[in-house]
Structures are given as structure tokens and as C-alpha cells.
Design a protein around this motif. Structure first.
Motif, short mmCIF file in Angstrom:
data_model
loop_
_atom_site.label_atom_id
_atom_site.label_comp_id
_atom_site.label_asym_id
_atom_site.label_seq_id
_atom_site.Cartn_x
_atom_site.Cartn_y
_atom_site.Cartn_z
N LYS A 67 0.84 -1.21 0.00
CA LYS A 67 0.00 0.00 0.00
C LYS A 67 0.87 1.26 0.00
O LYS A 67 0.58 2.22 -0.70
N ILE A 68 1.93 1.25 0.79
CA ILE A 68 2.84 2.40 0.86
C ILE A 68 3.49 2.63 -0.50
O ILE A 68 3.58 3.77 -0.97
N ALA A 69 3.93 1.57 -1.15
CA ALA A 69 4.56 1.71 -2.47
C ALA A 69 3.58 2.29 -3.48
O ALA A 69 3.94 3.16 -4.28
N ALA A 70 2.32 1.84 -3.43
CA ALA A 70 1.31 2.37 -4.35
C ALA A 70 1.06 3.86 -4.07
O ALA A 70 0.96 4.67 -5.01
N GLY A 76 4.34 10.59 -6.44
CA GLY A 76 5.32 10.92 -7.47
C GLY A 76 4.66 11.41 -8.75
O GLY A 76 5.09 12.41 -9.34
N ARG A 77 3.62 10.72 -9.19
CA ARG A 77 2.90 11.15 -10.40
C ARG A 77 2.26 12.52 -10.20
O ARG A 77 2.30 13.37 -11.10
N LEU A 80 4.87 15.24 -10.43
CA LEU A 80 5.21 15.52 -11.83
C LEU A 80 4.13 16.34 -12.52
O LEU A 80 4.43 17.28 -13.27
N GLU A 81 2.87 16.02 -12.26
CA GLU A 81 1.77 16.78 -12.85
C GLU A 81 1.80 18.23 -12.39
O GLU A 81 1.59 19.15 -13.19
N ILE A 82 2.07 18.45 -11.11
CA ILE A 82 2.13 19.81 -10.57
C ILE A 82 3.25 20.59 -11.25
O ILE A 82 3.06 21.74 -11.66
N GLU A 83 4.42 19.98 -11.37
CA GLU A 83 5.54 20.66 -12.02
C GLU A 83 5.22 20.96 -13.48
O GLU A 83 5.55 22.04 -14.00
#
Length: 116
Positions: A67-70, A76-77, A80-83
């Protein structure tokens, strides 16, 4: 729709121990309101050591790690979208006059407000 019940590891262990002590499948299923097949499954897991506290803790840790990895992947995604959106906002064409708001967009000019 069928509603599934969840039983604690201690309860499963207790039922398996009762069966191994000589209790019949029929009596256990009646008394605890569970299927005979479920009792068989629990006895098999008990005999395999899958109902031990250490095994259960290890399974729970693996589940939480997944769950933590997900969630880390999601974060992370989203970062990236915010940037990407910040970069697009910097390079977006701006109106020549009037102020703009990220929420509402460009403000209406005074000449178009009363024109209707």
C-alpha cells in the motif's frame, strides 16, 4: 448481495483447535454459524502454521508495504503533474490588460459588463 464476515485469527485458531480436539465439522459449523468448508480451510492453515501470530504479522507488513509503495507512486505522479502545470502556467500567454485569477480566469472589462 452477499455480505462477507471477517473472523479474527484467534477465532480461526480456536475453531481449528476444537476440530483437532475431536469436535465434528457439523457441530462446529452449527455452533459458530460458519460453513464446514471454512472449518476445513482454517484447520489446513492451522496445521500449516499460517495462523501463527508471526506469520500474520509478516503478511500484514507485506500488505502495508504494498500500500505504501502504491501511495508513493501516486505522490510521485502528482508531483510531476504539478511541475508540468507550473511550467505550462509560466509559458501561457497572458492577456494584455486586466488582472487574472487562477480560479476565475480574466476579469471582465468594464465596457463588456454593462453592454447586455
Amino acid at each position: 448481495m452477499t455480505k462477507y464476515r471477517s473472523h479474527s485469527v484467534a477465532f480461526k485458531r480456536q475453531v481449528a483447535e476444537e476440530f483437532l480436539a475431536g469436535e465434528t465439522l457439523h457441530a462446529l459449523s452449527k455452533r459458530h454459524d460458519i460453513s464446514r468448508q471454512l472449518v476445513r480451510i482454517w484447520v489446513g492453515k492451522f496445521e500449516a502454521g499460517a495462523l501463527d501470530d508471526g506469520v500474520q504479522a509478516a503478511d500484514l507488513i507485506r500488505e502495508y508495504e504494498a500500500k505504501i509503495a502504491a501511495l508513493e507512486g501516486m505522490v510521485g505522479r502528482q508531483a510531476l503533474e504539478i511541475e508540468l502545470l507550473k511550467g505550462a502556467l509560466k509559458h501561457a500567454p497572458r492577456p494584455k490588460s486586466g488582472s487574472i485569477s487562477v480560479v476565475t480566469g480574466p476579469m471582465a472589462s468594464p465596457s463588456t459588463v454593462g453592454a447586455n
